[in-house]
Design a protein around this motif. Sequence first.
Motif, short mmCIF file in Angstrom:
data_model
loop_
_atom_site.label_atom_id
_atom_site.label_comp_id
_atom_site.label_asym_id
_atom_site.label_seq_id
_atom_site.Cartn_x
_atom_site.Cartn_y
_atom_site.Cartn_z
N ALA A 10 42.38 -31.56 37.94
CA ALA A 10 41.61 -32.87 38.45
C ALA A 10 40.88 -32.67 37.23
O ALA A 10 40.67 -34.94 37.47
CB ALA A 10 41.08 -32.16 39.38
N ILE A 11 40.57 -32.51 36.42
CA ILE A 11 39.32 -33.26 35.69
C ILE A 11 40.47 -34.20 34.37
O ILE A 11 39.64 -35.33 34.00
CB ILE A 11 39.10 -31.83 34.10
CG1 ILE A 11 38.05 -31.34 34.73
CG2 ILE A 11 38.38 -32.73 33.00
CD1 ILE A 11 37.28 -30.37 34.46
N ALA A 12 42.02 -33.88 34.40
CA ALA A 12 43.16 -34.77 32.93
C ALA A 12 42.95 -36.36 34.38
O ALA A 12 43.14 -37.10 33.61
CB ALA A 12 43.65 -34.49 32.74
N ALA A 13 42.91 -35.84 35.41
CA ALA A 13 43.31 -36.72 36.26
C ALA A 13 41.73 -37.65 36.12
O ALA A 13 42.48 -39.54 36.55
CB ALA A 13 43.94 -36.63 37.68
N SER A 14 41.15 -36.96 36.47
CA SER A 14 40.09 -38.45 35.84
C SER A 14 39.57 -39.11 34.55
O SER A 14 38.77 -40.28 34.93
CB SER A 14 38.53 -37.43 36.26
OG SER A 14 38.18 -36.72 35.14
N TRP A 15 40.43 -39.24 33.91
CA TRP A 15 40.26 -39.22 33.17
C TRP A 15 41.14 -40.80 32.99
O TRP A 15 41.03 -41.83 32.27
CB TRP A 15 41.03 -39.27 32.00
CG TRP A 15 40.64 -37.66 30.43
CD1 TRP A 15 39.44 -37.34 30.85
CD2 TRP A 15 41.76 -36.73 30.26
NE1 TRP A 15 39.28 -36.13 30.31
CE2 TRP A 15 40.91 -35.62 30.26
CE3 TRP A 15 42.85 -36.23 29.89
CZ2 TRP A 15 41.17 -34.42 29.31
CZ3 TRP A 15 43.12 -35.56 28.99
CH2 TRP A 15 42.59 -33.98 28.69
N VAL A 16 41.71 -40.56 33.87
CA VAL A 16 41.97 -42.48 34.56
C VAL A 16 42.36 -42.98 35.32
O VAL A 16 41.95 -44.48 35.81
CB VAL A 16 44.51 -42.04 35.06
CG1 VAL A 16 44.76 -43.51 35.21
CG2 VAL A 16 44.78 -41.31 33.40
N ILE A 17 41.72 -41.71 36.99
CA ILE A 17 40.76 -42.29 37.78
C ILE A 17 39.90 -43.15 37.80
O ILE A 17 38.94 -44.58 38.21
CB ILE A 17 40.42 -41.38 38.74
CG1 ILE A 17 42.34 -41.33 39.04
CG2 ILE A 17 39.63 -41.90 39.99
CD1 ILE A 17 42.12 -39.48 40.37
N SER A 18 38.27 -42.26 36.21
CA SER A 18 37.28 -43.00 36.39
C SER A 18 37.36 -44.29 35.77
O SER A 18 36.30 -45.41 36.36
CB SER A 18 36.68 -42.14 35.90
OG SER A 18 36.35 -40.99 36.03
N PRO A 19 37.73 -44.79 34.81
CA PRO A 19 37.61 -45.74 33.95
C PRO A 19 38.08 -47.27 34.75
O PRO A 19 38.28 -47.80 34.66
CB PRO A 19 37.92 -45.87 32.59
CG PRO A 19 38.94 -44.60 33.02
CD PRO A 19 38.35 -43.54 33.69
N VAL A 20 40.05 -46.30 35.54
CA VAL A 20 40.38 -48.21 36.07
C VAL A 20 39.74 -48.56 37.38
O VAL A 20 39.57 -48.95 37.39
CB VAL A 20 41.92 -47.17 36.11
CG1 VAL A 20 42.25 -48.09 37.49
CG2 VAL A 20 42.47 -46.92 35.14
N LEU A 21 38.73 -46.79 38.14
CA LEU A 21 38.61 -47.96 39.58
C LEU A 21 37.36 -48.55 38.58
O LEU A 21 36.38 -48.93 39.37
CB LEU A 21 38.04 -46.39 40.21
CG LEU A 21 37.01 -45.83 41.63
CD1 LEU A 21 38.50 -47.14 42.37
CD2 LEU A 21 36.79 -44.96 42.19
N GLY A 22 36.63 -47.86 37.64
CA GLY A 22 35.21 -48.32 37.97
C GLY A 22 35.67 -49.81 36.93
O GLY A 22 34.36 -50.69 37.97
N GLY A 23 37.17 -50.24 36.83
CA GLY A 23 37.01 -51.51 35.74
C GLY A 23 37.53 -52.64 36.78
O GLY A 23 37.53 -53.97 37.39
#
Length: 496
Positions: free
Chosen positions: A196-209
Amino acid sequence: MPQNELDPKHLETLDRDLGRLSTLETATSYTSRPVIGLGVGLLFMVFAALLAAMVFGQANNTLVVVIAAAFGAYMALNIGANDVANNMGPAVGANALTMGGAIAIAIVFESAGALLAGGDVVSTIAKGIIAPESLGTSGTFITAMMAALLASAIWVNLATWIGAPVSTTHSVVGGVMGAGIAAAGFGAVSWDQMGAIAASWVISPVLGGVVAAGFLWFIKSNIIYTEDKIASARRWVPVLVGIMGGAFATYLAVKGLKRIVSIDLGDALLIGAVSGVVIWLVMIPVIRKQSEGLENRNKSLKVLFGIPLIVSAALLSFAHGANDVANAVGPLAAIVQASTTGDFTHAFGIPLWVMVIGALGISFGLFLFGPKLIRMVGNQITKLNPMRAYCVALSAAITVIVASWLGLPVSSTHIAVGGVFGVGFFREWDAERRMRKAKAVIPGAKRLPPEERRRRKLVRRSHFMTIIAAWIITVPAAALLSAGLFAVINGVMSAG
């Protein structure tokens, strides 16, 4: 006075000499600044160690707690130097705040968030990364936490040195994982949580952007690209400020006030909706008054976003202090708990003196070493103005709310920097789109050569690649470093 002393040539020579002295003083000041910062940082670590010694006196394991307090202080300094830049960078880059003003606001609100709303009960091991019972004894647990704390601090320190804003949460997670593997093998790690943490590497910046780019598109479409920009601003800026106010009210209710009062997501959304409507109504006359006499051009619009941007930076700092101070002192609090009671398998609270170390360390780290990363986030990735910085700040609040609703572990660092990237890449796309539209109107217009198009990119690709690479290797780098430190510390303690 002798005549030759009034000779203009003598005066010119004197001016040159004074100029050299001035340059030498400036250079000396510049080169001595890092040395002073290191000295103050070391003094703070000594203060933290002495504070731990005063609290524990002659109790068992006092030396272990003293050393751990120094490590916790070191981590707090690095969080201040790296993590806080994400909250202040956009406001400074947009010239809504000076560097000094940003540091002052951040110190006050980070400390307030940490001391007033931080320190809620946390699990024995950071976010359930490893099973505590797999470590066997309290001594092994303490060694693992010390290794994790020092490794994560060293990694964040290195990232700050190379100019990469990284997630301190992920650094701590990597440190705990590496120490856990070194102590009890790969079976001790909760790999579902790590996935789940590894997935957040992608989800966090993409969602924020995406969120930041979406709001910038709205502002451009409904305000900037209209004929009467001021009239459009009077209509939409109160709405936008109301959305920001509602988002931050929800954000603080969900993430920042857990120690004071427990609020579920539904109630937090209701609080946010009411707050947003009230702020929207209050801002209508305020924006109308602010916009009086403004010229119908983009530069005039910046005035209307200045105050909301400053308030958002302060609120982000408060919420960051309330949540992320645990990254600095969570492992220290776990060491204190295990050293005093021998219990390391149950939830624990963070003592006030430990929280003070975290709050002061973040403040010192920001003041001494923070400007480098603040400039990176605010100026060097892409050019920000108050409207673009507003989109980044609003994106940070909304993305955390969405992530909480979905139950996703996200990084505030990745969200904020992702928002900056999103704004920059949207501006590139929008500029290209408008250029194509202009060429369609003007027959025979030539397309720019590839070299010129690369030169006009609005996001610095070198910074983009450096930051992405640092994000990817944060967990494994902290884990490897922690595993090595665990072996060293364990060997020293066994020899002692």
